[in-house]
Design an enzyme around this catalytic site. Structure first.
Site, short mmCIF file in Angstrom:
data_model
loop_
_atom_site.label_atom_id
_atom_site.label_comp_id
_atom_site.label_asym_id
_atom_site.label_seq_id
_atom_site.Cartn_x
_atom_site.Cartn_y
_atom_site.Cartn_z
N THR A 93 0.94 -1.20 -0.01
CA THR A 93 0.09 -0.09 0.09
C THR A 93 0.80 1.25 -0.13
O THR A 93 0.26 2.04 -0.61
CB THR A 93 -1.23 -0.04 1.22
OG1 THR A 93 -0.35 -0.40 2.23
CG2 THR A 93 -2.27 -0.83 0.75
N ARG A 208 -14.67 4.33 -39.22
CA ARG A 208 -13.40 3.90 -38.66
C ARG A 208 -13.46 2.40 -38.75
O ARG A 208 -12.30 1.62 -38.34
CB ARG A 208 -12.86 4.38 -37.12
CG ARG A 208 -14.04 3.97 -36.16
CD ARG A 208 -14.23 4.19 -34.89
NE ARG A 208 -15.28 4.07 -34.05
CZ ARG A 208 -15.29 4.19 -32.87
NH1 ARG A 208 -14.04 4.66 -32.22
NH2 ARG A 208 -16.57 4.13 -32.03
N ASP A 224 -1.21 4.23 -10.25
CA ASP A 224 -0.24 4.54 -8.99
C ASP A 224 1.02 3.65 -9.09
O ASP A 224 0.82 2.52 -9.88
CB ASP A 224 -1.13 4.19 -7.67
CG ASP A 224 -1.60 2.66 -7.44
OD1 ASP A 224 -0.77 1.83 -7.57
OD2 ASP A 224 -2.83 2.52 -7.28
N LEU A 225 1.88 3.90 -8.34
CA LEU A 225 3.08 2.95 -8.43
C LEU A 225 3.17 1.50 -8.19
O LEU A 225 3.76 0.97 -8.96
CB LEU A 225 4.35 3.62 -7.48
CG LEU A 225 5.54 3.14 -7.61
CD1 LEU A 225 6.16 3.41 -8.93
CD2 LEU A 225 6.47 4.05 -6.64
N ARG A 235 4.85 -7.15 -18.30
CA ARG A 235 4.70 -6.53 -19.50
C ARG A 235 6.22 -6.00 -20.10
O ARG A 235 6.64 -6.14 -20.97
CB ARG A 235 4.13 -5.53 -19.79
CG ARG A 235 2.45 -5.85 -19.70
CD ARG A 235 1.85 -6.92 -20.61
NE ARG A 235 0.73 -6.99 -20.37
CZ ARG A 235 -0.14 -7.89 -20.99
NH1 ARG A 235 0.56 -8.56 -21.81
NH2 ARG A 235 -1.52 -8.14 -20.71
C1 LIG Z 1 2.18 -12.94 -21.12
C2 LIG Z 1 0.86 -12.86 -20.87
C3 LIG Z 1 0.08 -13.29 -21.80
C4 LIG Z 1 -1.47 -13.37 -21.51
N1 LIG Z 1 -2.20 -13.97 -22.49
C5 LIG Z 1 -3.62 -13.94 -22.27
C6 LIG Z 1 -4.51 -14.57 -22.95
O1 LIG Z 1 -4.19 -15.28 -23.76
N2 LIG Z 1 -6.16 -14.28 -22.93
C7 LIG Z 1 -6.29 -13.41 -22.12
O2 LIG Z 1 -7.38 -12.96 -21.97
N3 LIG Z 1 -5.48 -12.50 -21.28
C8 LIG Z 1 -4.36 -12.79 -21.35
N4 LIG Z 1 -3.25 -11.85 -20.61
C9 LIG Z 1 -3.68 -10.90 -19.82
C10 LIG Z 1 -3.70 -11.33 -18.25
O3 LIG Z 1 -4.50 -12.40 -17.94
C11 LIG Z 1 -4.40 -10.37 -17.38
O4 LIG Z 1 -5.63 -9.99 -17.93
C12 LIG Z 1 -3.28 -8.95 -17.68
O5 LIG Z 1 -2.02 -9.32 -17.51
C13 LIG Z 1 -3.68 -7.98 -16.49
O6 LIG Z 1 -3.22 -8.43 -15.22
P1 LIG Z 1 -3.96 -8.05 -13.96
O7 LIG Z 1 -5.56 -8.52 -13.84
O8 LIG Z 1 -3.28 -8.75 -12.73
O9 LIG Z 1 -4.02 -6.77 -13.77
P2 LIG Z 1 -5.20 -5.45 -13.06
O10 LIG Z 1 -6.38 -5.39 -14.04
O11 LIG Z 1 -4.22 -4.21 -13.24
O12 LIG Z 1 -5.30 -5.97 -11.79
C14 LIG Z 1 -4.31 -6.08 -10.66
C15 LIG Z 1 -4.65 -6.84 -9.65
O13 LIG Z 1 -5.96 -6.49 -9.02
C16 LIG Z 1 -6.82 -7.38 -8.92
N5 LIG Z 1 -8.01 -7.43 -9.63
C17 LIG Z 1 -8.36 -6.39 -10.68
N6 LIG Z 1 -9.67 -6.54 -10.93
C18 LIG Z 1 -10.12 -7.56 -10.29
C19 LIG Z 1 -11.40 -8.14 -10.50
N7 LIG Z 1 -12.21 -7.95 -11.35
N8 LIG Z 1 -11.62 -9.31 -9.74
C20 LIG Z 1 -10.56 -9.49 -8.83
N9 LIG Z 1 -9.63 -9.23 -8.73
C21 LIG Z 1 -9.06 -8.34 -9.45
C22 LIG Z 1 -6.03 -8.88 -9.16
O14 LIG Z 1 -5.34 -9.18 -8.13
C23 LIG Z 1 -5.00 -8.50 -10.01
O15 LIG Z 1 -3.96 -9.20 -10.45
C24 LIG Z 1 -1.87 -12.40 -20.86
C25 LIG Z 1 -1.04 -11.44 -19.96
C26 LIG Z 1 0.59 -11.80 -20.00
C27 LIG Z 1 1.44 -11.04 -19.18
#
Ligand SMILES: Cc1cc2nc3c(=O)[nH]c(=O)nc-3n(C[C@H](O)[C@H](O)[C@H](O)COP(=O)(O)OP(=O)(O)OC[C@H]3O[C@@H](n4cnc5c(N)ncnc54)[C@H](O)[C@@H]3O)c2cc1C
Length: 316
Positions: A93, A208, A224-225, A235
């Site tokens: 946090t 478009r 945020d950071l 990424r």
């Molecule tokens: C190498 C790679 C391959 C990928 N391949 C695919 C693919 O084939 N298909 C595909 O659809 N996606 C793919 N993704 C996307 C991946 O599944 C994530 O959606 C994306 O990386 C965003 O991550 P995040 O949800 O952790 O991030 P954020 O959305 O920033 O969320 C950060 C954290 O907040 C929490 N959070 C946020 N929103 C919610 C919610 N609604 N419910 C519960 N917790 C939440 C979780 O703990 C999450 O980790 C890929 C990603 C990577 C890096």
């Protein structure tokens, strides 16, 4: 190819004006980030990342962790130690107390991956309202590779010169044709002037729909950071597609200027670190004790075994 430079004259003037303005503040600022504030940093062929605003610095993380009335910072090495402790132990946090806002120009297919990061605030350039530029992504030859057979989400060997020439010709031809069609549907040039007085153009929101994923869009992206570091962990990783990784790497260089102590800890404990499974750790302990371990006796699947020996720099 007809391209509009993203740093064309009119934007250059606006950026110079923004950069020459000065505001007195009592808030902490990050000197090295101030030096590049508003300046577009190139990514891919027409893209860029530029910082348009930020709040807080390393001291904001320390201040929040100590819940201090003043700056909260002590000696540099104590602050550095605290930031490293927080990051190492996933005490996240305090890192949410610093924020940054970017203006980013990126191909639509990159934007589709990027938008999955839900913990940011986004405002995208509206192609219902404005006319998109004639700008589409053409990969550099060194990135034109065949489909990987090991990893379904990856690339393998490079195409030959002849093959990459025809790929680029096809990509360019189709994108040019799609953009010409877009302008024809709009019946407007890029300044909004009508082209053919005897014909009604189609609304921008519909014209478009025939443009492809390689065209560039733009957005403001504020995060945020803590969530930015999560984005960068995923990424800037070698498993991420090259095109989004190119943006992540540019943003990493910005983070280094903005919050150098956090960057250093992130590089040490997250970017440069690996996580081991229980079985993987047991294999490492056995190896350290001089035991000979191979894949069948390791308890790991072939894939996990390959990953582990790569990480340990061992011969297959
Ligand atoms: C190498 C790679 C391959 C990928 N391949 C695919 C693919 O084939 N298909 C595909 O659809 N996606 C793919 N993704 C996307 C991946 O599944 C994530 O959606 C994306 O990386 C965003 O991550 P995040 O949800 O952790 O991030 P954020 O959305 O920033 O969320 C950060 C954290 O907040 C929490 N959070 C946020 N929103 C919610 C919610 N609604 N419910 C519960 N917790 C939440 C979780 O703990 C999450 O980790 C890929 C990603 C990577 C890096």
């Amino acid at each position: 190819v007809t391209t509009v430079d993203p740093l064309e004259e009119k934007h250059g003037v606006e950026i110079d004006e923004a950069r020459s303005a000065r505001a007195e503040t009592r808030r902490p600022t990050a000197k090295q980030l101030e030096d590049i504030l508003f300046t577009p940093l190139r990514v891919l062929d027409h893209g860029f990342v530029r910082v348009v605003d930020y709040m807080g610095d390393d001291a904001a993380v320390v201040q929040a962790a100590r819940v201090s009335y003043g700056k909260g910072t002590r000696k540099l090495n104590e602050d550095r130690g605290l930031i490293r402790y927080l990051l190492r132990n996933r005490h996240t946090t305090p890192f949410e107390m610093a924020e940054i806002k970017f203006h980013i120009k990126l191909p639509i297919f990159v934007a589709r991956q990027w938008i999955r990061h839900r913990t940011a605030n986004v405002n995208e350039y509206s192609a219902r309202y404005s006319i998109l530029d004639r700008e589409f992504y053409l990969p550099a030859r060194k990135h034109l590779a065949a489909q990987s057979t090991q990893n379904r989400q990856g690339r393998s060997t490079l195409l030959t010169d002849d093959e990459s020439r025809s790929v680029l010709d096809l990509l360019r031809r189709d994108a040019e044709r799609a953009y010409d069609g877009y302008i024809e549907l709009l019946n407007e040039d890029d300044t909004g002037a009508q082209i053919d007085r005897n014909r009604t153009g189609l609304a921008r929101e519909l014209a478009r729909i025939n443009l492809s994923l390689g065209f560039y869009t733009q957005w403001y992206w504020k995060i945020d950071l803590h969530n930015l570091l999560h984005f960068l962990r995923l990424r800037a990783d070698t498993h991420a597609q090259y095109e989004i990784r190119a943006y992540a790497e540019q943003i990493l260089s910005i983070v280094k200027l903005w919050v150098p102590l956090t960057y250093e800890a992130f590089d040490e404990y997250i970017l440069g670190a690996v996580s081991l499974s229980r079985t993987g750790l047991r294999v490492v302990c056995r190896l350290l004790n001089g035991e000979k371990v191979d894949q069948p006796s390791s308890g790991l699947s072939q894939r996990e075994w390959d990953e582990l020996i790569t990480v340990l720099g061992m011969n297959r």
